[in-house]
Design a protein around this motif. Sequence first.
Motif, PDB file in Angstrom:
ATOM      1  N   ASN A  63      -6.391 -30.322  52.008  1.00  0.00           N
ATOM      2  CA  ASN A  63      -4.978 -29.924  51.990  1.00  0.00           C
ATOM      3  C   ASN A  63      -4.820 -28.500  51.490  1.00  0.00           C
ATOM      4  O   ASN A  63      -5.644 -28.007  50.715  1.00  0.00           O
ATOM      5  N   LEU A  64      -3.720 -27.872  51.901  1.00  0.00           N
ATOM      6  CA  LEU A  64      -3.379 -26.554  51.360  1.00  0.00           C
ATOM      7  C   LEU A  64      -2.911 -26.714  49.930  1.00  0.00           C
ATOM      8  O   LEU A  64      -2.111 -27.599  49.632  1.00  0.00           O
ATOM      9  N   GLN A  65      -3.439 -25.884  49.073  1.00  0.00           N
ATOM     10  CA  GLN A  65      -3.051 -25.827  47.664  1.00  0.00           C
ATOM     11  C   GLN A  65      -3.648 -24.543  47.101  1.00  0.00           C
ATOM     12  O   GLN A  65      -4.458 -23.903  47.774  1.00  0.00           O
ATOM     13  N   PRO A  66      -3.242 -24.111  45.919  1.00  0.00           N
ATOM     14  CA  PRO A  66      -3.671 -22.801  45.433  1.00  0.00           C
ATOM     15  C   PRO A  66      -5.185 -22.580  45.357  1.00  0.00           C
ATOM     16  O   PRO A  66      -5.642 -21.450  45.454  1.00  0.00           O
ATOM     17  N   TYR A  67      -5.972 -23.641  45.205  1.00  0.00           N
ATOM     18  CA  TYR A  67      -7.419 -23.477  45.064  1.00  0.00           C
ATOM     19  C   TYR A  67      -8.173 -23.705  46.376  1.00  0.00           C
ATOM     20  O   TYR A  67      -9.395 -23.675  46.394  1.00  0.00           O
ATOM     21  N   ALA A  68      -7.468 -23.925  47.453  1.00  0.00           N
ATOM     22  CA  ALA A  68      -8.091 -24.210  48.755  1.00  0.00           C
ATOM     23  C   ALA A  68      -8.496 -22.902  49.433  1.00  0.00           C
ATOM     24  O   ALA A  68      -7.813 -22.407  50.334  1.00  0.00           O
ATOM     25  N   GLU A  69      -9.613 -22.366  49.015  1.00  0.00           N
ATOM     26  CA  GLU A  69     -10.102 -21.105  49.555  1.00  0.00           C
ATOM     27  C   GLU A  69     -10.455 -21.239  51.041  1.00  0.00           C
ATOM     28  O   GLU A  69     -11.014 -22.234  51.462  1.00  0.00           O
ATOM     29  N   PRO A  96     -31.121 -14.415  46.693  1.00  0.00           N
ATOM     30  CA  PRO A  96     -31.686 -14.650  45.362  1.00  0.00           C
ATOM     31  C   PRO A  96     -30.803 -15.509  44.464  1.00  0.00           C
ATOM     32  O   PRO A  96     -31.305 -16.154  43.540  1.00  0.00           O
ATOM     33  N   ASP A  97     -29.498 -15.537  44.737  1.00  0.00           N
ATOM     34  CA  ASP A  97     -28.597 -16.312  43.889  1.00  0.00           C
ATOM     35  C   ASP A  97     -27.310 -16.635  44.645  1.00  0.00           C
ATOM     36  O   ASP A  97     -27.017 -16.041  45.678  1.00  0.00           O
ATOM     37  N   TYR A  98     -26.577 -17.617  44.103  1.00  0.00           N
ATOM     38  CA  TYR A  98     -25.335 -18.089  44.721  1.00  0.00           C
ATOM     39  C   TYR A  98     -24.341 -18.463  43.633  1.00  0.00           C
ATOM     40  O   TYR A  98     -24.728 -18.790  42.508  1.00  0.00           O
ATOM     41  N   ILE A  99     -23.073 -18.475  44.002  1.00  0.00           N
ATOM     42  CA  ILE A  99     -22.054 -19.041  43.126  1.00  0.00           C
ATOM     43  C   ILE A  99     -22.144 -20.554  43.271  1.00  0.00           C
ATOM     44  O   ILE A  99     -22.167 -21.083  44.379  1.00  0.00           O
ATOM     45  N   VAL A 100     -22.216 -21.236  42.159  1.00  0.00           N
ATOM     46  CA  VAL A 100     -22.215 -22.696  42.127  1.00  0.00           C
ATOM     47  C   VAL A 100     -21.025 -23.083  41.257  1.00  0.00           C
ATOM     48  O   VAL A 100     -20.924 -22.642  40.112  1.00  0.00           O
ATOM     49  N   ARG A 101     -20.114 -23.896  41.833  1.00  0.00           N
ATOM     50  CA  ARG A 101     -18.856 -24.171  41.137  1.00  0.00           C
ATOM     51  C   ARG A 101     -18.430 -25.601  41.375  1.00  0.00           C
ATOM     52  O   ARG A 101     -18.493 -26.104  42.493  1.00  0.00           O
ATOM     53  N   GLY A 102     -17.961 -26.258  40.310  1.00  0.00           N
ATOM     54  CA  GLY A 102     -17.506 -27.634  40.386  1.00  0.00           C
ATOM     55  C   GLY A 102     -16.027 -27.752  40.702  1.00  0.00           C
ATOM     56  O   GLY A 102     -15.220 -26.902  40.310  1.00  0.00           O
ATOM     57  N   TYR A 103     -15.692 -28.843  41.398  1.00  0.00           N
ATOM     58  CA  TYR A 103     -14.312 -29.159  41.756  1.00  0.00           C
ATOM     59  C   TYR A 103     -14.006 -30.575  41.307  1.00  0.00           C
ATOM     60  O   TYR A 103     -14.877 -31.448  41.326  1.00  0.00           O
ATOM     61  N   GLY A 104     -12.760 -30.806  40.937  1.00  0.00           N
ATOM     62  CA  GLY A 104     -12.322 -32.130  40.527  1.00  0.00           C
ATOM     63  C   GLY A 104     -11.923 -32.981  41.716  1.00  0.00           C
ATOM     64  O   GLY A 104     -11.869 -32.511  42.857  1.00  0.00           O
ATOM     65  N   SER A 105     -11.604 -34.224  41.461  1.00  0.00           N
ATOM     66  CA  SER A 105     -11.175 -35.132  42.529  1.00  0.00           C
ATOM     67  C   SER A 105      -9.862 -34.685  43.172  1.00  0.00           C
ATOM     68  O   SER A 105      -9.508 -35.136  44.254  1.00  0.00           O
ATOM     69  N   ASP A 106      -9.153 -33.770  42.517  1.00  0.00           N
ATOM     70  CA  ASP A 106      -7.927 -33.194  43.071  1.00  0.00           C
ATOM     71  C   ASP A 106      -8.211 -31.954  43.929  1.00  0.00           C
ATOM     72  O   ASP A 106      -7.296 -31.255  44.339  1.00  0.00           O
ATOM     73  N   ASP A 107      -9.506 -31.673  44.191  1.00  0.00           N
ATOM     74  CA  ASP A 107      -9.948 -30.545  45.014  1.00  0.00           C
ATOM     75  C   ASP A 107      -9.621 -29.185  44.410  1.00  0.00           C
ATOM     76  O   ASP A 107      -9.485 -28.196  45.121  1.00  0.00           O
ATOM     77  N   ARG A 108      -9.526 -29.135  43.097  1.00  0.00           N
ATOM     78  CA  ARG A 108      -9.246 -27.880  42.406  1.00  0.00           C
ATOM     79  C   ARG A 108     -10.446 -27.478  41.566  1.00  0.00           C
ATOM     80  O   ARG A 108     -11.202 -28.324  41.094  1.00  0.00           O
ATOM     81  N   ILE A 109     -10.616 -26.172  41.387  1.00  0.00           N
ATOM     82  CA  ILE A 109     -11.721 -25.651  40.582  1.00  0.00           C
ATOM     83  C   ILE A 109     -11.639 -26.231  39.180  1.00  0.00           C
ATOM     84  O   ILE A 109     -10.566 -26.279  38.577  1.00  0.00           O
ATOM     85  N   VAL A 110     -12.763 -26.658  38.661  1.00  0.00           N
ATOM     86  CA  VAL A 110     -12.853 -27.074  37.261  1.00  0.00           C
ATOM     87  C   VAL A 110     -13.292 -25.832  36.497  1.00  0.00           C
ATOM     88  O   VAL A 110     -14.429 -25.360  36.655  1.00  0.00           O
TER      89      VAL A 110
END
Length: 155
Positions: A63-69, A96-110
């Motif tokens: 869904n569209l939401q502020p964290y939906a890149e 050599p490296d990457y951004i690794v990022r967690g998201y919650g069940s609400d599909d937003r960045i933790v």
Amino acid sequence: MTIQFTALPTDDVRALQRGGPDAYGHTPERKISDGDGVPCRHCLSNIAAGDVYLILAYRPFPNLQPYAETGPIFLHAEGCERAVGTGEPPEILESPDYIVRGYGSDDRIVYGSGGVIPTEAIAARAETLFKREDIAYVHVRSARNNCYQCRIERV
């Protein structure tokens, strides 16, 4: 704990390969690969020189939401097999490296879950993030351009 690197869903990819609209409502662009840095997000392999590929806007969120890149990704123009999810980083992760990022069940960045991680440490970082109950899944993104690469899930 076991993790799995996950490719884009085949139904979504087939629709795009048939000319369906991308996240911005545009028809994917067709290009010819030079074989350098053109990773398919469905088979999680690099697109060979001379092969036709698609470039399109993709939003890996329901869904569209502020964290939906939304950002650019590449796909083989012709059908390719979806990568079988394994605990090993896929072929496309060759920087050599990457951004690794967690998201919650609400599909937003933790917040506090993201970082630039050496490629060889991505799996271990995901395992650490999944020890947190507020992390539902993890994204792997380009450290230079923030492009979506793949998702990591708990198994």
